[in-house]
Structures are given as structure tokens and as C-alpha cells.
Scaffold this motif. Structure first.
Motif, PDB file in Angstrom:
ATOM      1  N   LEU A 180       0.605  -1.688   0.033  1.00 28.96           N
ATOM      2  CA  LEU A 180      -0.202  -0.138  -0.338  1.00 28.96           C
ATOM      3  C   LEU A 180       1.044   1.270   0.059  1.00 28.96           C
ATOM      4  O   LEU A 180       0.351   2.414  -0.405  1.00 28.96           O
ATOM      5  CB  LEU A 180      -0.910  -0.014   1.392  1.00 28.96           C
ATOM      6  N   ASP A 181       2.065   0.815   0.507  1.00 28.62           N
ATOM      7  CA  ASP A 181       3.035   2.377   1.175  1.00 28.62           C
ATOM      8  C   ASP A 181       3.460   3.288  -0.535  1.00 28.62           C
ATOM      9  O   ASP A 181       3.243   4.246  -0.769  1.00 28.62           O
ATOM     10  CB  ASP A 181       4.377   2.273   1.728  1.00 28.62           C
ATOM     11  N   ARG A 182       3.237   2.301  -1.421  1.00 27.93           N
ATOM     12  CA  ARG A 182       3.819   2.575  -2.986  1.00 27.93           C
ATOM     13  C   ARG A 182       2.053   3.980  -3.038  1.00 27.93           C
ATOM     14  O   ARG A 182       2.340   4.879  -4.515  1.00 27.93           O
ATOM     15  CB  ARG A 182       3.888   1.830  -3.990  1.00 27.93           C
ATOM     16  N   LEU A 183       0.938   3.603  -3.194  1.00 30.17           N
ATOM     17  CA  LEU A 183       0.115   4.713  -3.566  1.00 30.17           C
ATOM     18  C   LEU A 183       0.247   6.197  -3.531  1.00 30.17           C
ATOM     19  O   LEU A 183       0.737   6.372  -2.113  1.00 30.17           O
ATOM     20  CB  LEU A 183      -1.108   3.581  -2.920  1.00 30.17           C
ATOM     21  N   PRO A 184      -0.192   6.862  -4.423  1.00 39.73           N
ATOM     22  CA  PRO A 184       0.379   8.315  -3.875  1.00 39.73           C
ATOM     23  C   PRO A 184      -1.093   8.775  -2.823  1.00 39.73           C
ATOM     24  O   PRO A 184      -2.154   8.582  -3.185  1.00 39.73           O
ATOM     25  CB  PRO A 184      -0.251   8.838  -4.809  1.00 39.73           C
ATOM     26  N   LEU A 189      -8.987   4.974   1.006  1.00 43.36           N
ATOM     27  CA  LEU A 189      -8.782   4.015   0.258  1.00 43.36           C
ATOM     28  C   LEU A 189      -9.693   3.212   0.889  1.00 43.36           C
ATOM     29  O   LEU A 189      -9.986   2.691   1.942  1.00 43.36           O
ATOM     30  CB  LEU A 189      -7.217   3.575   1.756  1.00 43.36           C
ATOM     31  N   ARG A 222      -9.212   5.821  -3.463  1.00 42.27           N
ATOM     32  CA  ARG A 222      -8.469   5.045  -4.229  1.00 42.27           C
ATOM     33  C   ARG A 222      -9.074   3.133  -3.523  1.00 42.27           C
ATOM     34  O   ARG A 222      -9.057   3.173  -2.836  1.00 42.27           O
ATOM     35  CB  ARG A 222      -7.238   5.476  -3.336  1.00 42.27           C
ATOM     36  N   VAL A 224      -8.919  -0.155  -3.736  1.00 42.68           N
ATOM     37  CA  VAL A 224      -7.938  -1.605  -4.017  1.00 42.68           C
ATOM     38  C   VAL A 224      -8.740  -2.781  -3.943  1.00 42.68           C
ATOM     39  O   VAL A 224     -10.244  -3.049  -3.383  1.00 42.68           O
ATOM     40  CB  VAL A 224      -7.410  -1.579  -2.300  1.00 42.68           C
ATOM     41  N   PRO A 246      -8.235   0.725 -10.283  1.00 48.81           N
ATOM     42  CA  PRO A 246      -8.095   0.012  -8.715  1.00 48.81           C
ATOM     43  C   PRO A 246      -6.177  -0.676  -9.005  1.00 48.81           C
ATOM     44  O   PRO A 246      -6.069  -0.385  -9.954  1.00 48.81           O
ATOM     45  CB  PRO A 246      -8.993  -1.017  -9.311  1.00 48.81           C
ATOM     46  N   LEU A 247      -5.953  -1.260  -7.861  1.00 46.03           N
ATOM     47  CA  LEU A 247      -4.647  -1.574  -7.000  1.00 46.03           C
ATOM     48  C   LEU A 247      -5.395  -2.676  -7.119  1.00 46.03           C
ATOM     49  O   LEU A 247      -6.686  -3.220  -6.393  1.00 46.03           O
ATOM     50  CB  LEU A 247      -4.016  -0.656  -5.955  1.00 46.03           C
ATOM     51  N   ASP A 355      -4.721   9.177   3.945  1.00 45.54           N
ATOM     52  CA  ASP A 355      -4.192   8.472   4.214  1.00 45.54           C
ATOM     53  C   ASP A 355      -3.131   8.289   4.853  1.00 45.54           C
ATOM     54  O   ASP A 355      -2.585   9.658   5.187  1.00 45.54           O
ATOM     55  CB  ASP A 355      -3.683   7.650   3.071  1.00 45.54           C
TER      56      ASP A 355
END
Length: 355
Positions: A180-184, A189, A222, A224, A246-247, A355
């Protein structure tokens, strides 16, 4: 009910050879058993996957035995020789108390009784079977959590409340952080879990996609997408149908990693399946879609933080794993209904928007 527990049992076996949601809803009863019998060795007899569950809940469980099948119990294919070895090994274990926590007892009491405990306890449906020392008619007027707690109370255990639990380790949290930490930074979320073990419990993928898009448009959510390895194709259908990007994390998490991920979400949308109960256990606001399953039995107890979306139809609840008609119970739920349930919590300020 007779009262055969003259002395506290030293060795207890709990038979519950079921799936993730079923075991999570038994945690309050396991908590009560540990409080009632603090010096006992408590063994969970469960499906092979549940060995990891027993390790996670080692505050309540000391030992795990894989269930090897028994006539009438559908979760494991029967191999007579394997079943005979399983029963013989459990009889040799010398349990003081065997607890049938596998349902009504119609198919599972015979197995519990075959394990040779000094005392056997459980629910029964119809006539009480011979040898069931502590028992009560199977209740059909309450939640699964309460049903399990009532059985613990029959054994004299204290009721420590119905709250669910899901302990998280540092490794679980690190796994979720890496994903998750790569998400801007941005809006809330929102997790979407479109799979379920049985087809009858699955809302159509394109409707999950539409609900996700509505939240992305209204709140900058965002999205997921989560799911097991077996659910990757379903999750990919949702991703392809979305306008937002989506991620996609289906098939990329362990159970603990999925739980830690859910703990970091601002909101979670799911079919009636195990991860919905994880959200409940971790306090992540959620909405669960109900079709054939009975919400009185399976829905979260806190309907403010964990509302359900359901359209009552004459044929629901039902026990079908695949709908034999037109799946009206789920197909009448619209993306707008699901998004509205989420928006009510967002609008009330129950969910942070960063976030």
C-alpha cells in the motif's frame, strides 16, 4: 442437560471443520472456553488450512489436529481407512471433553461421539443422541456468534462478550505496508472484495466496478481490489470494468497480510464471506452484500459501522450454493445502493479522507 463436569477437563477437543468466516465467528466462544478452563489443553480439530488460524489464536488454542473426514460431513472427501486412523488417534488422545461446535449436530454429533471423550457436548437437531452428555436443541433464532457463546455457557464458561478478534503480527503489517505504501496520497482507501466461496453469494463483478467508480467520483476514493488466488479472474473482471484505475492485489496477500491491509483501509465492501468478518474484527467500516445467506445469523452485530445491503425476496434465505433460478436476491441490489451505504458513513465523518 446433565452436569457431568465434576472436575475441570484437562484435555479439550473442539470440532469445527469449517472455513474462515465460521472460525472467526467462533472466536468469542473460544475466548470463553479459555477463560472457563484456563488450565486445559484446548485442541482445534479443523480443516487443514486452519492450522495457521490455530497458531494465530494461540492465546485460546494449544494444539491443532487436521480433520480427516467422517461420514455425513461434506467438507472432506471420505477415505474409510484415513477416517479410521483419524478416529483411532483422537480416541487415543484421551480427551476429557469433546465439544461439537460444527453446527446443528445432525451430521457432526456422530463424529464428536466417535472421538471417545469422557464428556461430549454440542447442539442437536431433533432427538437428542445417546451419549451427548451436555446438549441443547440447536437454536435458530440468533446470530452465529451468540449460538456459539450459548454452547460455551452450557459448559459453565463466562461470557466475555461477542467481539471478534484478528491478531496482527509485525510481518502482517509489513506485508500490507509493502503493497500500500506505493500509493500516492489522496482520498479514502476503499477495499472491494468481489469473490465468495459459493457462486450464489457473488454480486456481479460489473456492479462492484460501478460502485467503486461512484466512490472514486464522489470522494476521490482510491480503490483496492482484494481476493484469493482462486478469485483472480473475478477481480480482473472488476478491474477491467472500472473507469478509475484500481490497485489489484488479488492473489498477492497471505491471510495475515490481507487482514493487515483491511486494517489500513478506510472502508471495505464485500460479499458475505470471510474477509467481511475480518473487517468487523479489526473495526474497519464496511458494507456487506447479502443474498441467499441469513443476515440474522451471519451479519455483523454492529449495523451502524458495518451495515448490510439486502433486497428481501421470498426465496431468501436459502441454502443453495448456486442459484437455481435468476439470482434475484443479489441481482436486485444496485451499485447505487451499495455506494449510498458507504457514502452515509463518509458523509458522517466516520472515515478519514486521507491516508
Amino acid at each position: 442437560m446433565s452436569a457431568p463436569l465434576v472436575t475441570p477437563p484437562r484435555r479439550i477437543a473442539v470440532l469445527r471443520a469449517l472455513h474462515l468466516g465460521d472460525l472467526l465467528l467462533a472466536v468469542p466462544a473460544l475466548r470463553a472456553l479459555r477463560a472457563g478452563f484456563p488450565g486445559a489443553e484446548i485442541t482445534l480439530i479443523g480443516l487443514p488450512w486452519a492450522e495457521a488460524f490455530a497458531r494465530r489464536f494461540d492465546r485460546y488454542l494449544d494444539r491443532f489436529v487436521p480433520f480427516e473426514g467422517y461420514p455425513g460431513i461434506a467438507e472432506v472427501q471420505i477415505d474409510p481407512a484415513r477416517t479410521a486412523r483419524f478416529v483411532a488417534a483422537q480416541r487415543a488422545a484421551g480427551y476429557d471433553l469433546v465439544i461439537q461446535l460444527h453446527g446443528s449436530g445432525r451430521t457432526s454429533n456422530a463424529c464428536a461421539l466417535a472421538l471417545g471423550g469422557r464428556v461430549t457436548a454440542g447442539y442437536y437437531d431433533g432427538a437428542r443422541p445417546a451419549g451427548l452428555d451436555i446438549g441443547a436443541p440447536y437454536p435458530d433464532d440468533c446470530s452465529e456468534i451468540e449460538r456459539n457463546l450459548r454452547l460455551a455457557r452450557l459448559l459453565g464458561c463466562p461470557d466475555l462478550g461477542p467481539a471478534l478478534e484478528f491478531p496482527l503480527s509485525a510481518a502482517d503489517r509489513a506485508e500490507a505496508a509493502a503493497l500500500l505504501d506505493r500509493l500516492p496520497p489522496g482520498g479514502p482507501l476503499v477495499g472491494i472484495h468481489p469473490g465468495a466461496r459459493y457462486p450464489a453469494r457473488r454480486w456481479p463483478p460489473e456492479r462492484f466496478a460501478a460502485a467503486g467508480d461512484l466512490l472514486a467520483e464522489r470522494f476521490g476514493a482510491r480503490v483496492v481490489l482484494t481476493g484469493s488466488t482462486e478469485e483472480v479472474a473475478t477481480v480482473q473482471q472488476v478491474a477491467r470494468a472500472m473507469r478509475a484505475a484500481p490497485l489489484v492485489l488479488a492473489g498477492r496477500t497471505s491471510l495475515g497480510g490481507l487482514a493487515a491491509l483491511i486494517a489500513r483501509l478506510d472502508f471495505f465492501i464485500s460479499n458475505d464471506t470471510g474477509p467481511a468478518h475480518i473487517a468487523d474484527a479489526l473495526g474497519t467500516p464496511s458494507v456487506t452484500l447479502f443474498g441467499p445467506a441469513d443476515p440474522i445469523r451471519w451479519a455483523p452485530l454492529d449495523r451502524e459501522r458495518h451495515p448490510v445491503v439486502r433486497v428481501p425476496v421470498a426465496c431468501s434465505p436459502c441454502a443453495h450454493r448456486e442459484c437455481p433460478i435468476d439470482h434475484r436476491c443479489l441481482h436486485r441490489i444496485t451499485p447505487e445502493m451499495v455506494a449510498a451505504a458507504a457514502m452515509r458513513l463518509l458523509g458522517a465523518g466516520a472515515i478519514a479522507c486521507d491516508d
